[in-house]
Scaffold this active site. Structure first.
Site, short mmCIF file in Angstrom:
data_model
loop_
_atom_site.label_atom_id
_atom_site.label_comp_id
_atom_site.label_asym_id
_atom_site.label_seq_id
_atom_site.Cartn_x
_atom_site.Cartn_y
_atom_site.Cartn_z
N TYR A 167 0.80 -1.23 0.00
CA TYR A 167 0.00 0.00 0.00
C TYR A 167 0.83 1.28 0.00
O TYR A 167 0.48 2.24 -0.71
CB TYR A 167 -1.01 -0.03 1.15
CG TYR A 167 -2.21 -0.88 0.80
CD1 TYR A 167 -3.29 -0.35 0.11
CD2 TYR A 167 -2.24 -2.24 1.11
CE1 TYR A 167 -4.38 -1.13 -0.25
CE2 TYR A 167 -3.31 -3.03 0.75
CZ TYR A 167 -4.38 -2.48 0.07
OH TYR A 167 -5.45 -3.26 -0.30
N GLU A 183 -8.75 -6.90 4.43
CA GLU A 183 -7.97 -8.00 3.87
C GLU A 183 -7.31 -8.85 4.95
O GLU A 183 -7.15 -10.06 4.77
CB GLU A 183 -6.94 -7.44 2.88
CG GLU A 183 -7.61 -6.93 1.61
CD GLU A 183 -6.76 -5.96 0.82
OE1 GLU A 183 -5.52 -5.92 1.03
OE2 GLU A 183 -7.32 -5.23 -0.03
#
Length: 404
Positions: A95, A137
């Site tokens: 990310y 997630e």
């Protein structure tokens, strides 16, 4: 929580994203892959070339900006994308890479219009959005690994059986190489297949729907061979699976994932409406529905070019013969002479409003759509014209999410 000032700045960029969103995401992927070529082992190169991934990301960024003051409204989308990320192996450490390159792409495309204030606001917003993805997630990774028969990452499966379903679709029956149990799945879900193809620089990952009912000692995927056309190359993975992978070979699979699933608590009739290889999750759904409730009313409508490419036709017709409350209808856009002689289809040409009204026993049902995006877009429009409530229409995209 985002500061009100940040929210206002993000919302002020919505019109700009509507115009330049795809340009930004195209530049983003160029920059990210140049800076981190290892990520080419995760992303689908074909979707990159077709522009589908860039468009999907542009839509997601636009939606995030538009709803930045009510991010809970996009949580269903976060969950859907989260399932795909988990099946691909996207991790928290990816990310910051995405954020850095996305902000750089915004600055690069918008130039002076992307002031330091705007970039800082987007950095703050991205941090919040990324945290939402990472949280969703993490839960998905934990469930995938800790469920009975579950696993982390990719697990080796042996091709126990390879069955030709049509001229372009082949089924692969996959059993775990270690002989242990496999994770359960919900009808409509998919697995990711990770492949190293000889001569290819990067690993390729593709997602394929599970085409049989849950509860079997194997997973079945039914893969369409993408032969390519004038404006696009052949599918590397699907062609390799069809031509090179044989019984006894090993494929590496993720645990099942996906949010396009059959609602077994629904008592109303079910309608499955598919085009091409889009029938694969529908076959799983229909088999499961009738295993759980043999008297449940269902309609299975499928559109194909002709009988040569129509997979699993006999199996679906056998189910309909066994369960009188199940109706099946085939629409062939390019029927062969043999199709006409056998009267193998119910409609010649594309599905239209008049015919759809004739074959639907009721509009008070739950509808599932799967197939090429133009097909699903057309079918959704027809169903709405028939009076079907939009909340009763559910669909699955093969590949990056698009809009109907």
């Amino acid at each position: 929580m985002l500061r009100q000032e940040t929210i206002q700045i993000i919302q002020s960029t919505v019109p700009v994203l509507e115009v330049h969103g795809t340009d930004i995401t195209k530049r983003f992927y160029q920059m990210m892959f140049a800076n981190h070529p290892e990520l080419l082992n995760i992303f689908n190169h074909a979707n990159q070339k077709k522009g589908r991934q860039q468009t999907a990301l542009a839509n997601a960024v636009y939606a995030a900006a538009k709803h930045i003051d009510q991010l809970e409204t996009i949580l269903p989308v976060v969950k859907e994308i989260g399932h795909k990320h988990r099946s691909l192996g996207i991790k928290p450490e990816h990310y910051p890479i995405v954020g850095e390159n996305l902000l750089a792409a915004i600055k690069d495309v918008l130039g002076e219009a992307a002031t330091d204030e705007i970039i800082q606001a987007w950095a703050e917003a991205y941090g919040v959005i990324a945290d939402a993805f990472i949280s969703v997630e993490a839960d998905l990774y934990e469930k995938a690994e800790q469920q009975e028969g579950g696993w982390e990452g990719f697990r080796p499966f042996r091709v126990e059986k390879k069955v030709t379903e049509s001229d372009v679709i082949t089924s692969f029956y996959l059993v775990p190489q270690d002989g242990n149990k496999i994770a359960k799945f919900e009808p409509g879900q998919y697995v990711s297949v990770r492949m190293e193809i000889p001569g290819e620089k990067n690993v390729h990952i593709r997602q394929y729907s599970l085409s049989d009912a849950p509860g079997k000692p194997y997973y079945r995927i039914s893969v369409k061979r993408e032969d390519g056309q004038a404006n696009q190359p052949e599918g590397k993975v699907s062609t390799y699976l069809h031509k090179q992978v044989e019984e006894g070979d090993v494929l590496w699979l993720s645990a099942p994932a996906g949010v396009f699933t059959l609602d077994l608590n629904e008592s109303r009739p079910m309608v499955f409406l598919s085009g091409g290889v889009g029938l694969t999750p529908m076959v799983s759904m229909l088999h499961t529905l009738l295993e759980k409730n043999p008297s449940h009313q269902a309609t299975f409508i499928h559109s194909a070019h002709n009988g040569n490419v129509h997979a699993m036709k006999d199996k679906i017709e056998e189910l309909a013969q066994k369960h009188e409350q199940v109706s099946v209808f085939w629409a062939y856009t390019e029927p062969t002479v043999q199709d006409r002689e056998r009267k193998a289809y119910h409609k010649e040409g594309y599905i239209d409003l008049g015919w759809l009204k004739e074959v639907l026993a009721t509009t008070n049902a739950r509808f599932y759509l799967c197939g090429p995006v133009p097909f699903m877009s057309a079918m959704k429009g027809l169903l709405l014209q028939c009076g079907v409530a939009e909340s009763d229409i559910h669909w699955e995209f093969f590949g990056p999410a698009a809009t109907l």
